[in-house]
Design a protein around this motif. Structure first.
Motif, PDB file in Angstrom:
ATOM      1  N   GLY A   1       6.076 -19.496 -20.977  1.00 43.18           N
ATOM      2  CA  GLY A   1       7.217 -18.593 -20.193  1.00 43.18           C
ATOM      3  C   GLY A   1       8.627 -19.503 -19.837  1.00 43.18           C
ATOM      4  O   GLY A   1       9.529 -18.972 -19.279  1.00 43.18           O
ATOM      5  N   SER A   2       8.815 -20.491 -20.657  1.00 38.61           N
ATOM      6  CA  SER A   2      10.010 -21.691 -20.519  1.00 38.61           C
ATOM      7  C   SER A   2      10.302 -22.249 -21.653  1.00 38.61           C
ATOM      8  O   SER A   2       9.716 -23.165 -22.014  1.00 38.61           O
ATOM      9  CB  SER A   2       9.688 -22.322 -19.094  1.00 38.61           C
ATOM     10  N   PRO A   3      11.131 -21.558 -22.555  1.00 41.03           N
ATOM     11  CA  PRO A   3      12.047 -20.758 -22.414  1.00 41.03           C
ATOM     12  C   PRO A   3      11.148 -19.307 -22.579  1.00 41.03           C
ATOM     13  O   PRO A   3      10.166 -19.194 -22.992  1.00 41.03           O
ATOM     14  CB  PRO A   3      13.030 -20.725 -23.496  1.00 41.03           C
ATOM     15  N   GLY A   4      11.607 -18.155 -21.817  1.00 40.91           N
ATOM     16  CA  GLY A   4      11.175 -16.900 -21.790  1.00 40.91           C
ATOM     17  C   GLY A   4      12.096 -15.862 -22.202  1.00 40.91           C
ATOM     18  O   GLY A   4      13.284 -15.997 -22.968  1.00 40.91           O
ATOM     19  N   GLY A   5      11.864 -14.726 -21.776  1.00 36.78           N
ATOM     20  CA  GLY A   5      12.666 -13.537 -21.968  1.00 36.78           C
ATOM     21  C   GLY A   5      13.999 -13.762 -21.182  1.00 36.78           C
ATOM     22  O   GLY A   5      15.336 -13.222 -21.963  1.00 36.78           O
TER      23      GLY A   5
END
Length: 226
Positions: free
Chosen positions: A27-31
């Protein structure tokens, strides 16, 4: 190897390394960070088109201003992508806390911070629409495909920012807020969602206009041959 040496950012990572990190279930990096990179791509393409465009008279000054803004935007967008990745880490950490007041406070802070990060990115993307519109009308016509790709990347940045702001605001309900309270407490962020919705419609309209102008004679008409 230290954690810092493993950190992947848009500033010091290759495209291969950054997209590999994006592909992981962390999730990090994510959208949100992806939206920042898409904004940087849109700005980069706009800069390229501006560099290939010739102008004179008052348009020479306009072109120089557009070129300066999109060059600056490319750098800013990458920084915003990394900032979003950091906000995403805090957001995930807050939801992993044990139930209780501390968790609710952490969720509230992380949700607002994440929404603000996405809102800033979205606002920068909205500001870029006018420059890309100018290039669509006045830029080198041989680079029309690059303009369309830039519009597509810009649309991805806007829709990503819009959804992230909306989702982060909704996440405040997990911290004990109602939607009515959220709207009253965060009017600017609430309004940003509406502004980003309008921006998507504007980008779609401009893209359709560019596609129409670049279509071969007779394309789309009844009886047209391939």
């Amino acid at each position: 190897m230290s954690d810092d040496s493993k950190a992947v950012t848009t500033q010091r990572s290759t495209v291969e390394d950054w997209t590999e990190a994006l592909a992981q279930s962390v999730g990090s990096p994510g959208g949100g960070a992806g939206a920042g990179v898409m904004l940087a791509i849109a700005a980069s393409l706009a800069s390229m088109v501006a560099g290939y465009t010739e102008a004179d008279g008052h348009q020479l000054t306009e072109l120089a201003d557009v070129h300066a803004r999109v060059r600056s935007l490319r750098e800013a967008a990458l920084r915003l992508a990394d900032k979003d990745a950091s906000a995403s880490q805090a957001f995930g950490a807050a939801f992993r806390l044990d139930p209780g007041p501390e968790r609710e406070d952490a969720i509230h802070r992380a949700s607002v911070d994440a929404a603000k990060a996405s809102a800033v990115l979205g606002e920068r993307a909205i500001d870029a629409i006018g420059d890309l519109e100018w290039l669509a009308s006045n830029g080198n016509p041989a680079l029309v495909a690059d303009v369309v790709v830039a519009f597509g990347a810009l649309r991805a940045a806007v829709t990503g920012a819009r959804t992230n702001v909306s989702f982060d605001l909704a996440a405040l309900t997990s911290a004990g807020r109602t939607l009515e309270q959220i709207r009253d407490e965060q009017p600017a962020l609430w309004a940003t969602v509406e502004n980003l919705d309008a921006a998507v419609d504007r980008i779609d309209r401009l893209t359709a206009e560019v596609n129409h102008r670049s279509a071969p004679a007779g394309s789309g008409s009844q009886g047209a041959t391939p």
